[in-house]
Design an enzyme around this catalytic site. Structure first.
Site, PDB file in Angstrom:
ATOM      1  NE  ARG A   1      -0.982  -0.750   4.821  1.00  0.00           N
ATOM      2  CZ  ARG A   1      -0.508  -0.045   5.846  1.00  0.00           C
ATOM      3  NH1 ARG A   1      -0.471   1.258   5.776  1.00  0.00           N
ATOM      4  NH2 ARG A   1      -0.082  -0.649   6.935  1.00  0.00           N
TER       5      ARG A   1
ATOM      6  CE1 TYR B 296       8.739   7.994   9.599  1.00  0.00           C
ATOM      7  CE2 TYR B 296       9.199  10.323   9.270  1.00  0.00           C
ATOM      8  CZ  TYR B 296       8.789   9.101   8.771  1.00  0.00           C
ATOM      9  OH  TYR B 296       8.452   8.980   7.444  1.00  0.00           O
TER      10      TYR B 296
HETATM   11  P1  NDP Z   1       1.839   3.606   4.923  1.00  0.00           P
HETATM   12  O1  NDP Z   1       1.569   3.671   6.382  1.00  0.00           O
HETATM   13  O2  NDP Z   1       0.750   3.919   3.968  1.00  0.00           O
HETATM   14  O3  NDP Z   1       2.474   2.200   4.555  1.00  0.00           O
HETATM   15  C1  NDP Z   1       3.512   1.658   5.343  1.00  0.00           C
HETATM   16  C2  NDP Z   1       3.950   0.378   4.675  1.00  0.00           C
HETATM   17  O4  NDP Z   1       4.997  -0.214   5.430  1.00  0.00           O
HETATM   18  C3  NDP Z   1       2.829  -0.628   4.577  1.00  0.00           C
HETATM   19  O5  NDP Z   1       2.923  -1.289   3.360  1.00  0.00           O
HETATM   20  C4  NDP Z   1       3.105  -1.556   5.745  1.00  0.00           C
HETATM   21  O6  NDP Z   1       2.566  -2.841   5.490  1.00  0.00           O
HETATM   22  C5  NDP Z   1       4.624  -1.557   5.751  1.00  0.00           C
HETATM   23  N1  NDP Z   1       5.158  -1.886   7.061  1.00  0.00           N
HETATM   24  C6  NDP Z   1       5.019  -1.170   8.200  1.00  0.00           C
HETATM   25  N2  NDP Z   1       5.625  -1.796   9.219  1.00  0.00           N
HETATM   26  C7  NDP Z   1       6.169  -2.930   8.706  1.00  0.00           C
HETATM   27  C8  NDP Z   1       6.918  -3.992   9.253  1.00  0.00           C
HETATM   28  N3  NDP Z   1       7.237  -4.016  10.550  1.00  0.00           N
HETATM   29  N4  NDP Z   1       7.318  -4.988   8.440  1.00  0.00           N
HETATM   30  C9  NDP Z   1       6.994  -4.990   7.122  1.00  0.00           C
HETATM   31  N5  NDP Z   1       6.290  -3.996   6.542  1.00  0.00           N
HETATM   32  C10 NDP Z   1       5.876  -2.988   7.328  1.00  0.00           C
HETATM   33  O7  NDP Z   1       3.084   4.592   4.700  1.00  0.00           O
HETATM   34  P2  NDP Z   1       3.567   5.406   3.416  1.00  0.00           P
HETATM   35  O8  NDP Z   1       3.273   4.688   2.172  1.00  0.00           O
HETATM   36  O9  NDP Z   1       3.134   6.797   3.605  1.00  0.00           O
HETATM   37  O10 NDP Z   1       5.143   5.390   3.708  1.00  0.00           O
HETATM   38  C11 NDP Z   1       6.054   4.541   3.044  1.00  0.00           C
HETATM   39  C12 NDP Z   1       7.454   4.981   3.416  1.00  0.00           C
HETATM   40  O11 NDP Z   1       7.635   6.332   3.046  1.00  0.00           O
HETATM   41  C13 NDP Z   1       7.743   4.903   4.915  1.00  0.00           C
HETATM   42  O12 NDP Z   1       9.072   4.493   5.124  1.00  0.00           O
HETATM   43  C14 NDP Z   1       7.561   6.339   5.369  1.00  0.00           C
HETATM   44  O13 NDP Z   1       8.293   6.622   6.529  1.00  0.00           O
HETATM   45  C15 NDP Z   1       8.089   7.079   4.155  1.00  0.00           C
HETATM   46  N6  NDP Z   1       7.641   8.455   4.060  1.00  0.00           N
HETATM   47  C16 NDP Z   1       6.298   8.754   3.925  1.00  0.00           C
HETATM   48  C17 NDP Z   1       5.892  10.061   3.820  1.00  0.00           C
HETATM   49  C18 NDP Z   1       4.460  10.445   3.646  1.00  0.00           C
HETATM   50  O14 NDP Z   1       4.184  11.659   3.661  1.00  0.00           O
HETATM   51  N7  NDP Z   1       3.533   9.543   3.468  1.00  0.00           N
HETATM   52  C19 NDP Z   1       6.866  11.161   3.870  1.00  0.00           C
HETATM   53  C20 NDP Z   1       8.223  10.730   3.998  1.00  0.00           C
HETATM   54  C21 NDP Z   1       8.588   9.421   4.080  1.00  0.00           C
HETATM   55  P3  NDP Z   1       1.972  -3.784   6.670  1.00  0.00           P
HETATM   56  O15 NDP Z   1       1.275  -2.893   7.635  1.00  0.00           O
HETATM   57  O16 NDP Z   1       1.097  -4.749   5.951  1.00  0.00           O
HETATM   58  O17 NDP Z   1       3.178  -4.470   7.247  1.00  0.00           O
END
Ligand code: NDP
Length: 249
Positions: A18, A157
């Site tokens: 996602r 973070y």
């Molecule tokens: P989401 O919360 O929409 O998605 C997070 C994703 O990480 C999910 O697919 C989740 O899948 C996976 N995930 C979380 N924890 C774990 C775990 N322990 N093991 C395996 N998978 C994991 O976040 P975003 O798409 O917004 O963010 C993606 C990346 O971009 C992150 O690293 C975030 O820090 C970074 N980012 C996002 C920003 C934003 O504005 N959205 C800005 C800057 C950076 P599941 O829960 O199924 O494990």
């Protein structure tokens, strides 16, 4: 016109089920790469892998937690059994547990570091060995502009994302001579579930501070990821590239 062709390339995206990771996974598949998806939520991991197969390339649905070296090791065994190795690794999985430092609990600190920083370490340690052997690899670590600027309420973070930048630069220098690049992408404010809880008024306020005048879309990040993951980007390594509409400059 420069075309990006990733056919014959094997990619893995953590958190590819996602948000930003899903957009990156789909964009890599659109460019012809086989794309494995690794995350904890089995249903959405399978659904994302099926959507990738629907684009005419191969996929693997891998369920696990990036903070667990055991889970990552098991998934790596599945990847090597099916595909022998990887050409592109995108460490995108991430989480937030915001709190002011004075109130921050041990688990809020430790969980964020374990997922955002140790997760990339677990995957890179395994994938880089085979990339070096094959003299080709592309590592993309999804950091954040918060790793460059800091943000009140996000010391955990910001530390994890700044750590990821130092990790990426060190790794880049270790493997550059072997045809392997490592770069960090630093998104600004991108509309996903992670940022979904923020109200409309706060979003409008953020947008007013972004020179581009809008929040980012996961596709904005995916477009850069495809280029950095491609053979065209072979002389770009150890960099942090912001995708933030001009917010940090
Ligand atoms: P989401 O919360 O929409 O998605 C997070 C994703 O990480 C999910 O697919 C989740 O899948 C996976 N995930 C979380 N924890 C774990 C775990 N322990 N093991 C395996 N998978 C994991 O976040 P975003 O798409 O917004 O963010 C993606 C990346 O971009 C992150 O690293 C975030 O820090 C970074 N980012 C996002 C920003 C934003 O504005 N959205 C800005 C800057 C950076 P599941 O829960 O199924 O494990």
């Amino acid at each position: 016109m420069i075309g990006i062709d990733l056919s014959e390339k094997r990619a893995l995206v953590t958190g590819g089920n996602r948000g930003i990771g899903r957009a990156i996974a789909e964009a890599l598949a659109e460019s012809g790469a086989d794309v494995a998806v690794f995350a904890r939520s089995e249903g959405s991991v399978r659904e994302a892998a099926e959507a990738i197969v629907g684009r005419g390339v191969r996929s693997l649905a891998l369920v696990g937690d990036v903070s667990s070296a055991t889970d990552v090791g098991r998934a790596w065994d599945d990847v090597t059994e099916a595909w022998e190795g990887l050409d592109i690794l995108v460490n995108n999985a991430g989480m937030t547990r915001d709190n002011l430092l004075l109130r921050m609990k041990d688990e809020e600190w430790e969980d964020v570091l374990a997922v955002n920083l140790s997760g990339a370490f677990h995957w890179c340690r395994l994938a880089v060995r085979s990339m070096i052997r094959q003299r080709y690899g592309r590592i993309l670590n999804v950091s954040s502009v918060v790793g460059l600027t800091g943000n009140p309420g996000q010391s955990n973070y910001a530390a994890s994302k700044a750590g990821l930048i130092g990790f990426t630069k060190s790794l880049a220098a270790e493997v550059a001579a072997r045809g392997v690049t490592a770069n960090a992408i630093a998104p600004g404010y991108i509309e996903t579930e992670m940022t979904g809880a923020i109200g409309e008024a706060a979003k409008a306020d953020y947008a007013s501070r972004i020179p581009a005048g809008r929040l980012g879309d996961p596709r904005d990040v995916a477009n850069l990821a495809v280029f950095i993951a491609s053979p065209l980007a072979g002389y770009i390594t150890g960099q942090v590239i912001c995708v933030d509409g001009g917010l940090t400059r």
